[in-house]
Design a protein around this motif. Structure first.
Motif, PDB file in Angstrom:
ATOM      1  N   ILE A 108      -1.257   0.742   7.660  1.00 56.52           N
ATOM      2  CA  ILE A 108      -1.680   1.758   7.813  1.00 56.52           C
ATOM      3  C   ILE A 108      -1.221   2.948   7.130  1.00 56.52           C
ATOM      4  O   ILE A 108      -2.017   3.387   7.178  1.00 56.52           O
ATOM      5  N   SER A 109      -0.161   2.437   6.089  1.00 57.59           N
ATOM      6  CA  SER A 109      -0.362   4.013   4.879  1.00 57.59           C
ATOM      7  C   SER A 109      -1.951   3.623   4.441  1.00 57.59           C
ATOM      8  O   SER A 109      -2.064   4.918   3.927  1.00 57.59           O
ATOM      9  N   VAL A 110      -2.010   2.787   3.972  1.00 57.08           N
ATOM     10  CA  VAL A 110      -3.107   2.871   3.851  1.00 57.08           C
ATOM     11  C   VAL A 110      -4.305   4.133   3.768  1.00 57.08           C
ATOM     12  O   VAL A 110      -5.012   4.594   3.335  1.00 57.08           O
ATOM     13  N   ALA A 111      -4.537   3.513   5.296  1.00 51.77           N
ATOM     14  CA  ALA A 111      -6.134   3.420   6.317  1.00 51.77           C
ATOM     15  C   ALA A 111      -5.241   5.352   6.519  1.00 51.77           C
ATOM     16  O   ALA A 111      -5.911   6.307   6.370  1.00 51.77           O
ATOM     17  N   THR A 117      -9.023   4.455   1.884  1.00 49.10           N
ATOM     18  CA  THR A 117      -9.292   2.923   2.202  1.00 49.10           C
ATOM     19  C   THR A 117      -8.206   2.109   0.902  1.00 49.10           C
ATOM     20  O   THR A 117      -7.590   2.526   0.253  1.00 49.10           O
ATOM     21  N   GLY A 118      -8.241   0.574   0.395  1.00 47.61           N
ATOM     22  CA  GLY A 118      -7.881   0.242  -0.028  1.00 47.61           C
ATOM     23  C   GLY A 118      -7.247  -1.158  -0.139  1.00 47.61           C
ATOM     24  O   GLY A 118      -7.622  -1.418   0.998  1.00 47.61           O
ATOM     25  N   TRP A 119      -6.722  -1.860  -0.558  1.00 47.72           N
ATOM     26  CA  TRP A 119      -6.709  -3.227  -0.501  1.00 47.72           C
ATOM     27  C   TRP A 119      -5.045  -3.521  -0.526  1.00 47.72           C
ATOM     28  O   TRP A 119      -4.019  -2.953  -1.073  1.00 47.72           O
ATOM     29  N   VAL A 120      -4.519  -5.020   0.864  1.00 47.59           N
ATOM     30  CA  VAL A 120      -3.259  -4.942   0.801  1.00 47.59           C
ATOM     31  C   VAL A 120      -2.739  -6.081   0.567  1.00 47.59           C
ATOM     32  O   VAL A 120      -3.658  -7.038   1.471  1.00 47.59           O
ATOM     33  N   ASP A 121      -2.161  -6.887  -0.271  1.00 45.82           N
ATOM     34  CA  ASP A 121      -1.619  -8.628  -0.298  1.00 45.82           C
ATOM     35  C   ASP A 121      -0.009  -9.042   0.745  1.00 45.82           C
ATOM     36  O   ASP A 121       0.308  -8.143   1.033  1.00 45.82           O
ATOM     37  N   TYR A 122      -0.905 -10.118   0.953  1.00 44.03           N
ATOM     38  CA  TYR A 122       0.257 -10.665   1.994  1.00 44.03           C
ATOM     39  C   TYR A 122      -0.228 -12.298   1.915  1.00 44.03           C
ATOM     40  O   TYR A 122      -0.934 -12.438   1.872  1.00 44.03           O
ATOM     41  N   GLU A 123       0.502 -12.525   2.950  1.00 45.33           N
ATOM     42  CA  GLU A 123       0.785 -13.871   3.159  1.00 45.33           C
ATOM     43  C   GLU A 123       0.274 -14.206   5.064  1.00 45.33           C
ATOM     44  O   GLU A 123       1.328 -13.923   5.463  1.00 45.33           O
ATOM     45  N   TRP A 124      -0.426 -15.833   4.857  1.00 47.87           N
ATOM     46  CA  TRP A 124      -1.320 -15.470   6.382  1.00 47.87           C
ATOM     47  C   TRP A 124      -1.318 -16.595   6.342  1.00 47.87           C
ATOM     48  O   TRP A 124      -2.128 -17.515   5.075  1.00 47.87           O
ATOM     49  N   THR A 125      -1.662 -17.200   7.842  1.00 52.42           N
ATOM     50  CA  THR A 125      -1.772 -18.773   7.954  1.00 52.42           C
ATOM     51  C   THR A 125      -3.460 -18.585   7.966  1.00 52.42           C
ATOM     52  O   THR A 125      -3.889 -17.652   9.005  1.00 52.42           O
ATOM     53  N   SER A 137      -6.081  -7.764   2.364  1.00 48.90           N
ATOM     54  CA  SER A 137      -7.272  -7.110   2.897  1.00 48.90           C
ATOM     55  C   SER A 137      -7.617  -6.037   3.207  1.00 48.90           C
ATOM     56  O   SER A 137      -6.732  -5.350   2.573  1.00 48.90           O
ATOM     57  N   TYR A 138      -9.315  -6.133   2.520  1.00 48.38           N
ATOM     58  CA  TYR A 138      -9.288  -4.518   2.822  1.00 48.38           C
ATOM     59  C   TYR A 138      -9.616  -3.772   3.915  1.00 48.38           C
ATOM     60  O   TYR A 138     -10.022  -3.454   4.698  1.00 48.38           O
ATOM     61  N   ILE A 139      -8.942  -2.456   4.156  1.00 51.48           N
ATOM     62  CA  ILE A 139      -8.015  -1.822   4.817  1.00 51.48           C
ATOM     63  C   ILE A 139      -9.365   0.008   4.970  1.00 51.48           C
ATOM     64  O   ILE A 139      -9.061   0.078   3.529  1.00 51.48           O
ATOM     65  N   GLN A 140      -9.730  -0.004   5.711  1.00 57.41           N
ATOM     66  CA  GLN A 140     -10.603   1.760   5.612  1.00 57.41           C
ATOM     67  C   GLN A 140      -9.946   2.228   6.963  1.00 57.41           C
ATOM     68  O   GLN A 140     -10.478   1.309   8.272  1.00 57.41           O
ATOM     69  N   VAL A 149     -10.132  -0.144  10.647  1.00 57.75           N
ATOM     70  CA  VAL A 149     -10.335  -2.079  10.325  1.00 57.75           C
ATOM     71  C   VAL A 149     -10.003  -2.495   8.944  1.00 57.75           C
ATOM     72  O   VAL A 149     -10.336  -2.098   7.877  1.00 57.75           O
ATOM     73  N   GLY A 150      -9.693  -3.305   9.669  1.00 59.99           N
ATOM     74  CA  GLY A 150      -9.427  -5.243   8.001  1.00 59.99           C
ATOM     75  C   GLY A 150     -11.099  -5.632   7.732  1.00 59.99           C
ATOM     76  O   GLY A 150     -10.707  -6.308   8.934  1.00 59.99           O
TER      77      GLY A 150
END
Length: 155
Positions: A108-111, A117-125, A137-140, A149-150
């Motif tokens: 949300i902060s990136v958006a 726009t920007g990239w956010v790193d995290y861990e996910w199944t 994820s690329y966020i816009q 949208v991610g």
């Protein structure tokens, strides 16, 4: 090394490669994620979020190639579209990844940032392997909406 042994080892190596799951061979790239994200944002601008969400769900060949897909989240944390129907309508604002990171807040902060726009790193199944993996994820931001949208890729 005798020919028969070399041949057997080559066949063993080939069978190991051919037995890899399709998802391992068909991973989306950062470029794939950006292209799909741009297309999803453009589609939302053209037909509206409700119709776009129906289209994303109906045409998986177009909107969920390889192991990537768009997701749409409101700034309040509510997931408006996700490939996994169980996530739609859920609030992700306080959801943490396996390492404890509140990644939705960062998205949300990136958006909301001036660049939007920007990239956010995290861990996910991973939806295919069912294993927790590093993801980015690329966020816009969707222009004119308090939503983004991610599109994520597994690293």
């Amino acid at each position: 090394m005798p020919f028969a042994r070399r041949h057997a080892l080559a066949m063993l190596a080939l069978s190991a490669v051919l037995s890899l799951p399709a998802a391992a061979q068909e991973r989306g790239t950062r470029d794939d994620a950006k292209v799909l994200n741009d297309a999803a944002v453009a589609h939302i601008k053209k037909v509206g979020l409700d119709q776009a969400a129906k289209d994303f769900a109906a045409d998986k060949a177009k909107w969920a190639p390889k192991d990537i897909f768009p997701f749409v989240q409101e700034f309040g944390g509510v997931m408006r579209f996700h490939i996994n129907d169980k996530m739609i309508g859920k609030n992700f604002l306080d959801v943490k990844d396996a390492s404890g990171k509140e990644f939705a807040k960062e998205m949300i902060s990136v958006a909301r940032s001036p660049k939007a726009t920007g990239w956010v790193d995290y861990e996910w199944t991973h939806q295919v392997t069912k294993k927790i993996e590093d993801k980015t994820s690329y966020i816009q931001r969707v222009p004119g909406m308090d939503a983004f949208v991610g599109v994520g890729i597994y690293r």
